[in-house]
Design an enzyme around this catalytic site. Structure first.
Site, PDB file in Angstrom:
ATOM      1  N   SER A  58      39.647  -3.901 -35.917  1.00  0.00           N
ATOM      2  CA  SER A  58      40.663  -4.955 -35.948  1.00  0.00           C
ATOM      3  C   SER A  58      40.913  -5.420 -37.391  1.00  0.00           C
ATOM      4  O   SER A  58      42.052  -5.716 -37.766  1.00  0.00           O
ATOM      5  CB  SER A  58      40.225  -6.147 -35.092  1.00  0.00           C
ATOM      6  OG  SER A  58      40.208  -5.784 -33.729  1.00  0.00           O
ATOM      7  N   THR A 100      34.817 -10.925 -30.133  1.00  0.00           N
ATOM      8  CA  THR A 100      33.931 -10.666 -31.284  1.00  0.00           C
ATOM      9  C   THR A 100      33.491 -11.984 -31.916  1.00  0.00           C
ATOM     10  O   THR A 100      34.334 -12.785 -32.348  1.00  0.00           O
ATOM     11  CB  THR A 100      34.652  -9.749 -32.297  1.00  0.00           C
ATOM     12  OG1 THR A 100      34.955  -8.536 -31.607  1.00  0.00           O
ATOM     13  CG2 THR A 100      33.810  -9.451 -33.514  1.00  0.00           C
ATOM     14  N   GLU A 231      32.389   6.235 -36.476  1.00  0.00           N
ATOM     15  CA  GLU A 231      32.499   5.838 -35.069  1.00  0.00           C
ATOM     16  C   GLU A 231      32.900   6.997 -34.148  1.00  0.00           C
ATOM     17  O   GLU A 231      32.438   7.071 -33.021  1.00  0.00           O
ATOM     18  CB  GLU A 231      33.494   4.686 -34.897  1.00  0.00           C
ATOM     19  CG  GLU A 231      32.970   3.371 -35.439  1.00  0.00           C
ATOM     20  CD  GLU A 231      33.844   2.182 -35.057  1.00  0.00           C
ATOM     21  OE1 GLU A 231      33.836   1.788 -33.879  1.00  0.00           O
ATOM     22  OE2 GLU A 231      34.551   1.651 -35.931  1.00  0.00           O
ATOM     23  N   HIS A 247      32.153   4.485 -63.277  1.00  0.00           N
ATOM     24  CA  HIS A 247      31.247   3.650 -64.066  1.00  0.00           C
ATOM     25  C   HIS A 247      29.844   3.627 -63.489  1.00  0.00           C
ATOM     26  O   HIS A 247      28.998   2.875 -63.967  1.00  0.00           O
ATOM     27  CB  HIS A 247      31.833   2.230 -64.165  1.00  0.00           C
ATOM     28  CG  HIS A 247      33.142   2.224 -64.890  1.00  0.00           C
ATOM     29  ND1 HIS A 247      33.238   2.050 -66.259  1.00  0.00           N
ATOM     30  CD2 HIS A 247      34.399   2.469 -64.443  1.00  0.00           C
ATOM     31  CE1 HIS A 247      34.512   2.152 -66.616  1.00  0.00           C
ATOM     32  NE2 HIS A 247      35.238   2.414 -65.537  1.00  0.00           N
ATOM     33  N   LYS A 341      24.466  -4.824 -30.367  1.00  0.00           N
ATOM     34  CA  LYS A 341      24.957  -6.118 -29.854  1.00  0.00           C
ATOM     35  C   LYS A 341      24.028  -6.676 -28.781  1.00  0.00           C
ATOM     36  O   LYS A 341      23.788  -7.878 -28.727  1.00  0.00           O
ATOM     37  CB  LYS A 341      26.363  -5.955 -29.270  1.00  0.00           C
ATOM     38  CG  LYS A 341      27.462  -5.940 -30.321  1.00  0.00           C
ATOM     39  CD  LYS A 341      28.828  -5.961 -29.629  1.00  0.00           C
ATOM     40  CE  LYS A 341      29.962  -5.760 -30.609  1.00  0.00           C
ATOM     41  NZ  LYS A 341      31.232  -5.453 -29.952  1.00  0.00           N
TER      42      LYS A 341
HETATM   43  C1  F6R Z   1      35.506   0.057 -31.679  1.00  0.00           C
HETATM   44  C2  F6R Z   1      35.831  -0.462 -33.008  1.00  0.00           C
HETATM   45  C3  F6R Z   1      35.010  -1.580 -33.564  1.00  0.00           C
HETATM   46  C4  F6R Z   1      35.605  -2.957 -33.148  1.00  0.00           C
HETATM   47  C5  F6R Z   1      34.752  -4.107 -33.685  1.00  0.00           C
HETATM   48  C6  F6R Z   1      35.357  -5.466 -33.403  1.00  0.00           C
HETATM   49  O1  F6R Z   1      36.496   0.986 -31.280  1.00  0.00           O
HETATM   50  O2  F6R Z   1      36.726   0.012 -33.641  1.00  0.00           O
HETATM   51  O3  F6R Z   1      34.974  -1.437 -34.965  1.00  0.00           O
HETATM   52  O4  F6R Z   1      36.922  -3.061 -33.643  1.00  0.00           O
HETATM   53  O5  F6R Z   1      33.474  -4.043 -33.117  1.00  0.00           O
HETATM   54  O6  F6R Z   1      35.737  -5.609 -32.077  1.00  0.00           O
HETATM   55  P1  F6R Z   1      37.176  -6.202 -31.725  1.00  0.00           P
HETATM   56  O7  F6R Z   1      38.146  -5.277 -32.395  1.00  0.00           O
HETATM   57  O8  F6R Z   1      37.267  -6.153 -30.247  1.00  0.00           O
HETATM   58  O9  F6R Z   1      37.218  -7.576 -32.273  1.00  0.00           O
END
Ligand code: F6R
Length: 348
Positions: A58, A100, A231, A247, A341
């Site tokens: 995101s 998130t 990923e 550098h 997580k």
């Molecule tokens: C999974 C991905 C991750 C998520 C990240 C944040 O496909 O690309 O990098 O983007 O864990 O999660 P969101 O995007 O749902 O806030």
């Protein structure tokens, strides 16, 4: 694994990451329409800059806006906004899932500081927060990985800034046609001999990619390639930018050929670099040859800034997914992120 065998691809990619890439132009078209519908209770022209807060797939949207718009945009990745955040800044919180914790915390931080906010998400806790606090929310379609939804997250915001006259000139119909042309050349049904991202994936199979971009230009592309390889292909990859890498990192190539047997550098070019940085890349090619370092170049598609930058990101997305298939891993799941997580939840 044969990249030209559609049955093998389907078996390795049950969640359809390849399909998401093959339909990226449709995603972008739908996302432009979502952008056309956005109505904000404030004028974008009044802000001094936009602060995009998000994580991972995101957050990259903030980096892309910063590269593409004529308007100042900074990206924030973390629980708090930077010290410099002020009410004159527009806060854009982006979270595909809407759940998130870092992004939700930074959004609350911005609200406490009296910043006007705009959120972009499929729903989740972010949607509930927005309805409780009357914060504007751009809702995008669910059902994909965040990193496979860059079109859904980027294009509504590009359209919004374009309507406000803050994006330079974006010729959306042409850009969308050009993206479609890229899909025609790179999609999974095009055989390897005519498919550049497949060829690059073959060249990098079993290697650790080291991706070099340039400050202010291909930086966002280099970082996106690195994270997509991590990923999707589930393997290490590293990145850096010119001129800073001259550098420090450059010296590492003195022993590089002994210690980095599997390392392979790729330098990104798009024809928009400073002459000085072009020259730096040429000299690095000489150094790589002298020191016995494996390297290659990757050129962006033709077109304007928007086609080149978005196109080279799209190329890297295909490259990383084809690399996943050659690594014989399913590109979609991110098991170690989920594992991390759940450990964090237990301990925190
Ligand atoms: C999974 C991905 C991750 C998520 C990240 C944040 O496909 O690309 O990098 O983007 O864990 O999660 P969101 O995007 O749902 O806030």
């Amino acid at each position: 694994m044969n990249l030209d065998n559609s049955e093998q691809i389907e078996e390795m990619d049950p969640q359809g990451m390849v399909e998401d890439l093959d339909t990226f132009p449709d995603q972008c078209r739908e996302a432009v329409s979502i952008g056309e519908e956005i109505r904000l209770p404030f004028d974008l022209e009044k802000f001094d800059r936009a602060l995009v807060t998000g994580m991972g797939g995101s957050a990259i949207v903030g980096d892309l806006l910063s590269r593409l718009l004529d308007f100042p945009v900074e990206t924030n990745r973390g629980y708090h906004l930077p010290k410099t955040a002020r009410p004159d800044d527009l806060l854009i919180a982006v979270s595909y899932s809407g759940n998130t914790e870092e992004t939700l915390s930074a959004l609350r931080d911005g609200q406490r500081r009296g910043m006007r906010s705009l959120c972009l998400s499929t729903g989740g806790k972010m949607e509930s927060y927005c309805s409780r606090r009357s914060v504007s929310l751009v809702k995008i379609p669910t059902g994909h990985q965040p990193r496979a939804s860059t079109g859904y997250m980027l294009f509504p915001l590009l359209k919004l800034f374009d309507e406000a006259g803050l994006a330079g000139t974006i010729d959306f119909p042409r850009l969308l046609d050009e993206i479609e042309g890229m899909t025609d050349s790179w999609n999974s049904s095009v055989p390897t001999e005519r498919n550049e991202p497949k060829k690059l994936a073959e060249a990098f199979a079993g290697k650790v990619p080291i991706i070099y971009g340039t400050k202010g230009n291909t930086r966002v592309v280099a970082y996106r390639w690195k994270t997509q390889i991590n990923e999707n292909a589930k393997q290490p990859a590293f990145w850096n930018v010119f001129p800073e890498l001259n550098h420090n990192e450059t010296v590492g190539y003195q022993l590089g050929s002994e210690l980095m047997d599997n390392g392979k550098v790729v330098m990104l070019k798009n024809g928009l670099d400073l002459e000085k940085n072009e020259l730096r890349m040429e000299i690095m090619e000489d150094i790589f040859r002298d020191e016995g370092i494996d390297y290659g170049l990757a050129r962006a598609p033709k077109g304007d800034k928007f086609s080149k930058v978005i196109g080279q990101v799209y190329f890297g997305d295909y490259f990383s997914v084809y690399l996943a298939l050659l690594n014989e891993v399913d590109p979609s799941p991110v098991k170690l992120i989920e594992n991390f997580k759940s450990r964090l939840k237990k301990k925190g």
